[in-house]
Write a protein that holds these residues in place. Structure first.
Motif, short mmCIF file in Angstrom:
data_model
loop_
_atom_site.label_atom_id
_atom_site.label_comp_id
_atom_site.label_asym_id
_atom_site.label_seq_id
_atom_site.Cartn_x
_atom_site.Cartn_y
_atom_site.Cartn_z
N ILE A 1 3.53 28.43 5.48
CA ILE A 1 4.61 29.83 5.67
C ILE A 1 4.96 29.91 4.18
CG2 ILE A 1 7.04 29.77 6.27
CD1 ILE A 1 5.92 28.13 9.21
N LEU A 2 5.29 28.51 3.74
CA LEU A 2 6.00 29.10 2.25
C LEU A 2 4.84 28.85 1.41
CD1 LEU A 2 8.64 26.43 2.35
CD2 LEU A 2 8.75 29.21 2.49
N ALA A 3 3.37 28.58 1.64
CA ALA A 3 2.37 28.66 0.28
C ALA A 3 2.28 27.76 -0.49
CB ALA A 3 2.06 30.46 -0.59
N GLU A 4 3.01 26.70 0.02
CA GLU A 4 3.21 25.31 -0.95
C GLU A 4 1.55 25.01 -1.27
OE1 GLU A 4 7.67 23.65 0.42
OE2 GLU A 4 6.13 22.48 1.08
N PRO A 5 1.61 24.88 -2.26
CA PRO A 5 -0.21 24.05 -3.16
C PRO A 5 -0.22 23.00 -2.93
CG PRO A 5 1.85 23.59 -4.66
CD PRO A 5 2.12 24.38 -3.97
N LEU A 6 -1.53 22.49 -2.23
CA LEU A 6 -2.10 20.95 -1.69
C LEU A 6 -2.51 20.73 -2.69
CD1 LEU A 6 -3.48 21.20 2.05
CD2 LEU A 6 -1.10 20.53 1.31
N THR A 7 -1.74 19.94 -3.56
CA THR A 7 -2.41 19.28 -4.80
C THR A 7 -2.91 18.00 -4.93
OG1 THR A 7 -0.46 18.16 -5.42
CG2 THR A 7 -0.16 20.19 -6.39
N GLY A 8 -4.10 17.10 -5.71
CA GLY A 8 -4.63 15.97 -5.43
C GLY A 8 -3.70 14.70 -5.18
N PRO A 9 -2.79 14.57 -6.44
CA PRO A 9 -1.28 13.91 -5.73
C PRO A 9 -0.82 13.74 -4.87
CG PRO A 9 -1.95 14.62 -8.20
CD PRO A 9 -1.80 15.37 -7.26
N THR A 10 -0.47 15.30 -3.96
CA THR A 10 0.12 15.25 -2.89
C THR A 10 -0.64 14.08 -1.97
OG1 THR A 10 1.62 16.81 -3.92
CG2 THR A 10 1.14 16.19 -1.69
N LEU B 1 1.15 -1.15 0.12
CA LEU B 1 -0.16 0.08 0.04
C LEU B 1 0.83 1.15 0.39
CD1 LEU B 1 -2.49 0.88 0.24
CD2 LEU B 1 -3.12 1.21 2.69
N GLY B 2 1.69 1.05 0.20
CA GLY B 2 3.11 2.33 0.90
C GLY B 2 3.28 2.75 -0.38
N LEU B 3 4.13 1.50 -1.20
CA LEU B 3 4.45 1.57 -2.47
C LEU B 3 3.68 2.44 -3.62
CD1 LEU B 3 6.56 -1.79 -2.95
CD2 LEU B 3 7.66 0.67 -2.17
N VAL B 4 2.65 1.94 -3.56
CA VAL B 4 1.70 3.10 -4.03
C VAL B 4 1.47 4.13 -3.87
CG1 VAL B 4 -0.89 2.65 -4.50
CG2 VAL B 4 0.18 0.88 -5.02
N GLY B 5 0.84 4.29 -2.93
CA GLY B 5 1.31 5.91 -2.27
C GLY B 5 2.44 7.07 -2.69
N LEU B 6 4.04 5.91 -2.01
CA LEU B 6 4.62 6.53 -3.26
C LEU B 6 4.55 6.47 -5.19
CD1 LEU B 6 8.00 4.60 -1.94
CD2 LEU B 6 6.97 7.23 -0.93
N GLY B 7 3.95 5.91 -5.06
CA GLY B 7 4.02 6.07 -6.96
C GLY B 7 2.89 7.28 -7.16
N VAL B 8 2.14 7.32 -6.12
CA VAL B 8 0.79 8.37 -6.69
C VAL B 8 1.80 9.39 -6.19
CG1 VAL B 8 -1.50 9.41 -5.46
CG2 VAL B 8 -1.23 7.12 -6.40
N LEU B 9 2.21 9.54 -5.27
CA LEU B 9 2.99 11.18 -5.31
C LEU B 9 4.32 11.68 -5.81
CD1 LEU B 9 4.11 10.37 -1.18
CD2 LEU B 9 2.68 12.45 -1.48
N SER B 10 4.84 10.49 -6.42
CA SER B 10 5.79 10.43 -8.04
C SER B 10 5.36 10.97 -8.90
CB SER B 10 6.69 9.42 -7.87
OG SER B 10 6.77 9.18 -6.51
N ALA B 11 3.49 10.94 -8.77
CA ALA B 11 3.14 11.59 -10.85
C ALA B 11 3.37 12.91 -10.72
CB ALA B 11 1.66 11.15 -9.66
N PRO B 12 3.53 13.89 -9.83
CA PRO B 12 3.68 15.01 -10.02
C PRO B 12 5.58 15.51 -11.26
CG PRO B 12 3.35 15.26 -8.05
CD PRO B 12 3.23 13.95 -9.33
N ALA B 13 6.31 14.42 -10.61
CA ALA B 13 7.98 13.95 -10.97
C ALA B 13 7.61 13.58 -12.70
CB ALA B 13 8.77 13.27 -10.82
N ILE B 14 6.43 12.51 -12.71
CA ILE B 14 6.46 11.75 -14.73
C ILE B 14 5.61 12.97 -14.98
CG2 ILE B 14 5.50 10.09 -15.02
CD1 ILE B 14 5.48 8.05 -12.89
N GLY B 15 4.29 13.34 -14.46
CA GLY B 15 3.96 14.40 -15.45
C GLY B 15 5.13 15.99 -15.42
N GLY B 16 6.09 16.19 -15.14
CA GLY B 16 7.02 17.05 -15.29
C GLY B 16 6.88 18.06 -14.75
#
Length: 388
Positions: free
Chosen positions: A328-337, A194-209
């Motif tokens: 503090i840094l206004a980092e976006p909370l995206t869907g994949p995150t 399950l955690g590895l699936v989550g890591l894959g989802v978290l890595s989606a922004p990197a795959i998308g560029g």
């Protein structure tokens, strides 16, 4: 326990022995059987009492070990380390990655070593050659491989996402434990998957560029290296003084970070005046709180608490880091995150909740004596403590 009935006596024949001695012999035999049964019952009771006493002693020791100091240290690691992702992100805005990490740990190590010299004299830093080598190895794995790659990765990865990626550490713990010979439970394997699936989802922004994949890969590698260091610290001879162990780990890990920074050429064009005031404040915070306070608390927890309980910091830190990065840094909370982080945290929660359940005890046979039963019970308790 009722003795067995005596067999019926045969009719007397000429030349046979009188009836009375035969009856006496049967009574003696029955008494022996009764005594043997009573002895067996007493022995069985003694075994049960010894096992219960050993279990109570083990529980008492566990309760003492998980006292207020453990929970206070966990709270420090939960909150302070959750905030260090934000501090690292601010520090590397104007500071080089490995040189700033090296400066952080060398400074903290020197301060801690100086504190020990003042309070305990040279004896406070006295260790054997094997203990020093073990501290150096753990320091390199945790602070050079683990923290150093996180610092470098955060030059291109938001602090909240970095913390969510680091939440995979307990999953690697399960894998390393399995490699070490302890067969993981099915629920633990399910948590890892399950955690590895989550890591894959978290890595989606990197795959998308939208995020540099190199930063994500670096942080994932850092989680494995950190897990290796934490696992090794349980298996190799470390200094008895946890503060001395922390000092040596920070000094060796920090020096290795500095060396890598020099090899990477981070010193070229280095201008201390170009570092922003908030980067300096972030570095000071990392030295005092992230290293001296939280890292020392973590090193102590690795000895004072079960590894699976200590690993729970990995799913509390991301919550703190994501909230601070957003505020503090206004980092976006995206869907994949959000989705990937939730999946990783769920997997880690599953692993930790299952790992903290006591192992099923094997029934002790009634045959051994009370002393051997106590040793069996004690041995089982020790094995559980080793695996926890």
């Amino acid at each position: 326990m009722t003795s067995p009935a005596s067999p019926a006596q045969p009719a007397a024949t000429p030349g046979s022995a009188p009836d009375t001695p035969a009856i006496t012999s049967a009574s003696t035999t029955g008494g022996a059987v009764t005594d043997a049964a009573a002895a067996a019952a007493a022995e069985s009771t003694a075994v049960a009492m010894a096992e219960a006493a050993a279990t109570a002693t083990t529980k008492a020791k566990a309760g003492a070990r998980l006292g207020g100091a453990v929970w206070l240290a966990l709270l420090v690691v939960y909150i302070v380390w959750g905030s260090t992702y934000l501090a690292i992100r601010i520090a590397v805005e104007t500071m080089p990655s490995f040189l700033s990490a090296g400066a952080r740990f060398v400074t903290a190590g020197l301060l801690l070593a100086g504190f020990l010299l003042v309070r305990q004299g040279p004896a406070g830093l006295k260790v054997t050659g094997r203990q020093l080598a073990s501290s150096a190895l753990v320091g390199v794995l945790l602070l050079t491989g683990g923290n150093g790659m996180v610092v470098l990765g955060e030059t291109s990865v938001p602090s909240g996402l970095a913390a969510l990626l680091v939440a995979a550490v307990p999953l690697w713990m399960v894998v390393l434990t399995a490699v070490g010979g302890d067969r993981p439970r099915p629920a633990e394997l399910a948590g890892v998957l399950l955690g590895l699936v989550g890591l894959g989802v978290l890595s989606a922004p990197a795959i998308g560029g939208s995020i540099q994949p190199g930063g994500v890969i670096l942080i994932i590698c850092a989680t494995l290296t950190w897990a290796l260091g934490s696992f090794a610290s349980k298996k190799i001879p470390m200094p008895g003084n946890v503060l001395a162990a922390s000092a040596y780990q920070m000094l060796v890990g920090g020096l290795c970070n500095l060396l890598i920074g020099l090899v990477r050429g981070e010193q070229r064009g280095l201008d201390l005046g170009a570092f922003s005031g908030r980067s300096w404040l972030a570095l000071v915070y990392l030295v005092l709180f992230g290293s001296l306070l939280a890292f020392t608390a973590y090193a102590w927890l690795l000895r004072a608490a079960p590894l699976t309980l200590v690993a729970t910091y990995a799913y509390v830190n991301p919550v703190v880091a994501v909230l601070l990065g957003w505020l503090i840094l206004a980092e976006p909370l995206t869907g994949p995150t959000l989705a990937g982080g939730a999946i990783v945290v769920a997997g880690v929660c599953l692993v930790v909740s299952v790992s903290r359940r006591p192992a099923r005890r094997k029934p002790v046979p009634a045959g051994p004596s009370a002393s051997s039963a106590a040793s069996v019970s004690s041995g089982s308790s020790g094995e559980g403590a080793t695996r926890s």
